[in-house]
Design a protein around this motif. Sequence first.
Motif, PDB file in Angstrom:
ATOM      1  N   HIS A   1       0.809  -1.222   0.000  1.00  0.00           N
ATOM      2  CA  HIS A   1       0.000   0.000   0.000  1.00  0.00           C
ATOM      3  C   HIS A   1       0.843   1.274   0.000  1.00  0.00           C
ATOM      4  CE1 HIS A   1      -3.082  -2.742   2.015  1.00  0.00           C
ATOM      5  NE2 HIS A   1      -3.553  -2.440   0.830  1.00  0.00           N
TER       6      HIS A   1
ATOM      7  N   GLU B   1      -0.136  -0.496  -4.623  1.00  0.00           N
ATOM      8  CA  GLU B   1      -1.571  -0.156  -4.686  1.00  0.00           C
ATOM      9  C   GLU B   1      -1.672   1.245  -4.104  1.00  0.00           C
ATOM     10  OE1 GLU B   1      -4.109  -2.844  -2.557  1.00  0.00           O
ATOM     11  OE2 GLU B   1      -5.932  -1.811  -3.171  1.00  0.00           O
TER      12      GLU B   1
ATOM     13  N   HIS C   1     -10.399  -3.673  -6.498  1.00  0.00           N
ATOM     14  CA  HIS C   1     -11.651  -4.085  -5.826  1.00  0.00           C
ATOM     15  C   HIS C   1     -12.829  -3.109  -6.028  1.00  0.00           C
ATOM     16  CE1 HIS C   1      -9.876  -1.427  -2.833  1.00  0.00           C
ATOM     17  NE2 HIS C   1      -8.920  -2.294  -2.571  1.00  0.00           N
TER      18      HIS C   1
ATOM     19  N   ARG D   1     -16.037  -2.920  -3.757  1.00  0.00           N
ATOM     20  CA  ARG D   1     -16.129  -2.283  -2.434  1.00  0.00           C
ATOM     21  C   ARG D   1     -16.698  -0.866  -2.491  1.00  0.00           C
ATOM     22  NH1 ARG D   1     -10.399  -4.223   0.195  1.00  0.00           N
ATOM     23  NH2 ARG D   1     -10.568  -6.366  -0.551  1.00  0.00           N
TER      24      ARG D   1
HETATM   25 FE   LIG Z   1      -7.051  -2.163  -1.437  1.00  0.00          FE
END
Ligand SMILES: [Fe+2]
Length: 221
Positions: free
Chosen positions: A20, A59, A112, A115
């Motif tokens: 991340h 990400e 994703h 989400r």
């Molecule tokens: Fe994520």
Amino acid sequence: MISSMRDRLESGSTVVFTPHYTSSMGDMVVAGKRRISIQFQKQMEEKFKEQISFLSAGELMLRGSSLKHMEEVRYPGTGWVLVEFDTTVSWIETLIQLKRILRKGYYPLIAHPERYRWCRQNRNRLIKLSRMGCGSVVSARSLRFKKYAAAARGLLTDGFCHCLCSDAHSPKDLILDNSLKDRIQGFSTVPWSVLTGELPELILNDMKLPELPLITHRKSR
Ligand SMILES: [Fe+2]
């Protein structure tokens, strides 16, 4: 996760590490994380020799209007950047940010999408985004969250994503092995080989992804 990877992943697979990052991180923090990621990549390359290839990307959580650090986190040798937003992000905000990324010459891979409320309310928005040049990547991890599982299954079932990623955060998480393959093939109309092979390969080769939904890849049963 790592110790069992050799037996559970097909030989010849490529694993992309996507730790991340956020667009609001300082340059020094990003550089430090990159160093650790590349160090880990090298250790894994040594361990798995020619059986599995490893790449370091990231990400990128987009916060506010900052689009920093795309260069550092893009998939190596490509213009593809894996991006995520706060789950409460609005459709308009998402659209504006993705357009800005495209104008900068990068291709956003939306992590994703299941989400985000804007996607669950109207998944046809992913069609528009795919026409603009964005990719849609469903996370296997979402299948374990009550809140996101149905949407993730729906996107996989009807071809509203280009790829399936593990999104593994710990050894307990799912990885792209045969047990996940059996599970996904039980409901998805898009073949496993397309979601985890053909289309991810286009990304690694810096090529465009097809428009969604993936009706041309429907499985004939
Ligand atoms: Fe994520």
